[in-house]
Scaffold this motif. Structure first.
Motif, PDB file in Angstrom:
ATOM      1  N   LEU A 120       0.994  -1.031   0.112  1.00 40.94           N
ATOM      2  CA  LEU A 120       0.014  -0.068  -0.027  1.00 40.94           C
ATOM      3  C   LEU A 120       0.847   1.174  -0.052  1.00 40.94           C
ATOM      4  N   VAL A 121       0.904   2.207  -1.240  1.00 39.91           N
ATOM      5  CA  VAL A 121       1.580   3.002  -1.256  1.00 39.91           C
ATOM      6  C   VAL A 121       1.057   4.133  -0.664  1.00 39.91           C
ATOM      7  N   MET A 122       1.443   4.888   0.565  1.00 38.34           N
ATOM      8  CA  MET A 122       0.605   6.012   1.140  1.00 38.34           C
ATOM      9  C   MET A 122       1.295   7.222   0.749  1.00 38.34           C
ATOM     10  N   LEU A 123       0.489   8.035   0.410  1.00 37.73           N
ATOM     11  CA  LEU A 123       0.929   9.582  -0.141  1.00 37.73           C
ATOM     12  C   LEU A 123       0.351  10.536   0.820  1.00 37.73           C
ATOM     13  N   PRO A 124       1.166  11.309   1.541  1.00 37.66           N
ATOM     14  CA  PRO A 124       0.662  12.406   2.542  1.00 37.66           C
ATOM     15  C   PRO A 124       0.100  13.583   1.881  1.00 37.66           C
ATOM     16  N   GLY A 125      -0.199  14.596   2.661  1.00 38.00           N
ATOM     17  CA  GLY A 125      -0.455  16.027   2.107  1.00 38.00           C
ATOM     18  C   GLY A 125       0.504  16.763   1.960  1.00 38.00           C
ATOM     19  N   ILE A 126       0.188  18.027   1.684  1.00 40.91           N
ATOM     20  CA  ILE A 126       0.966  19.295   1.389  1.00 40.91           C
ATOM     21  C   ILE A 126       2.243  19.580   2.370  1.00 40.91           C
ATOM     22  N   THR A 127       1.814  19.473   3.639  1.00 40.87           N
ATOM     23  CA  THR A 127       2.869  19.834   4.488  1.00 40.87           C
ATOM     24  C   THR A 127       3.196  18.435   5.553  1.00 40.87           C
ATOM     25  N   LEU A 136       3.796   1.495   2.721  1.00 43.41           N
ATOM     26  CA  LEU A 136       5.061   2.232   2.437  1.00 43.41           C
ATOM     27  C   LEU A 136       4.755   3.638   2.284  1.00 43.41           C
ATOM     28  N   VAL A 137       5.194   4.431   3.307  1.00 48.63           N
ATOM     29  CA  VAL A 137       4.708   5.797   3.407  1.00 48.63           C
ATOM     30  C   VAL A 137       5.856   6.632   2.749  1.00 48.63           C
ATOM     31  N   VAL A 138       5.559   7.321   1.677  1.00 50.06           N
ATOM     32  CA  VAL A 138       6.530   8.386   0.881  1.00 50.06           C
ATOM     33  C   VAL A 138       6.789   9.729   1.598  1.00 50.06           C
ATOM     34  N   GLY A 151      -1.960  14.282  -1.467  1.00 51.12           N
ATOM     35  CA  GLY A 151      -1.574  12.784  -1.765  1.00 51.12           C
ATOM     36  C   GLY A 151      -2.635  11.948  -2.456  1.00 51.12           C
ATOM     37  N   ALA A 152      -3.924  12.407  -2.369  1.00 55.04           N
ATOM     38  CA  ALA A 152      -5.186  11.809  -2.837  1.00 55.04           C
ATOM     39  C   ALA A 152      -5.251  12.119  -4.306  1.00 55.04           C
TER      40      ALA A 152
END
Length: 282
Positions: free
Chosen positions: A45-52, A72-74, A117-118
């Motif tokens: 599960l590739v996890m893509l966070p927000g702007i900050t 897997l958090v990027v 990230g979404a």
């Protein structure tokens, strides 16, 4: 006066000692990208966070998912330990994510993204340059050309960054984010200075010049859109438009949560996320 350069504090690096993940590195062109790999027997599960939000700030979400998936958090380009530079456009972020999938040899990973990230996850799934198994999009900014401004002004982001650059603490973070768990306020205080100012500026501009709905109908595979019931970013009108353009997607509101869904109501948000992931995991 020039702004302070992005900095990863020693106290922030020490946080990684308490994170049950392995740091991995991949290249996207000349940029080196850092990923926290939590392991697990399920699909990646590739996890893509927000702007900050550097990767470590989503630790409290990732560690609750290892029985279902391999999170897997990027550290998105320009945040955390990843290199900065580039255009910070949605397609460049998507190229970084595709490079990560190929570089780590991930087979049809699932995608999960919050906010910025979404939007990135939607573009990756729509482009189809890296095979994916499904996506969960949480409160994607639906602002864009002809759709009005993003609800949080750029000045608010930059004001918080300036606080971090001169030194901040959890009490000051709590003035902006009073509902967050104390640990998450502390992590933000230590990690926000690792975010590049230009990355924030360019990404915020993208919230108002790049249209989520231009990609949304083409998102491939099983798709779930989650949103805070009280979010100003995903409104009732936005949900209705998203439903009309992609009726096969699932939609779930997280109660008593605004845009910072997982930080505002962690138990409910995690429950809704796990429910969305289960059919994709199989």
């Amino acid at each position: 006066m020039p702004h302070a350069p992005r900095a990863v504090l020693q106290s922030a690096l020490a946080d990684l000692a308490d994170v049950p993940a392995t740091g991995r590195w991949v290249r996207s062109g000349s940029a080196r990208l850092h990923v926290l790999d939590y392991g697990g027997r399920g699909p990646a599960l590739v996890m893509l966070p927000g702007i900050t939000s550097p990767a470590v700030t989503m630790d409290f979400v990732a560690r609750e998912l290892t029985d279902l998936v391999r999170p897997l958090v990027v550290d998105i380009r320009g945040r955390g330990l990843s290199d900065g530079g580039g255009t910070y456009s949605l397609e460049e972020y998507a190229e970084d994510t595709e490079a990560l999938v190929h570089g780590l040899g991930l087979r049809r990973p699932l995608l999960f993204g919050h906010s910025m990230g979404a939007r990135i996850a939607a573009v990756v799934a729509a482009r189809g340059k890296a095979a994916t198994g499904g996506s969960v999009l949480v409160d994607p900014p639906m602002s864009g050309p002809g759709r009005g401004p993003y609800p949080t002004a750029l000045e608010a982001f930059l004001g918080q960054l300036t606080q971090a650059e001169r030194g901040t603490d959890a009490d000051e973070v709590a003035l902006s984010w009073p509902r967050w768990p104390r640990r998450e306020q502390e992590l933000r205080a230590r990690w926000l200075s690792s975010c590049e100012r230009q990355a924030i500026i360019a990404t915020h501009r993208g919230f108002e010049t790049e249209d989520f709905f231009a990609w949304w109908p083409s998102v491939a595979g099983p798709t779930a859109l989650l949103y805070g019931a009280d979010s100003p970013v995903v409104t009732a009108a936005g949900v209705a438009e998203a439903r009309s353009l992609r009726p096969s997607a699932s939609f779930s509101a997280v109660p008593d949560a605004g845009h910072m869904v997982f930080w505002d109501n962690p138990p409910a948000a995690l429950a809704v996320l796990r429910q969305a992931l289960r059919p994709m995991v199989g």
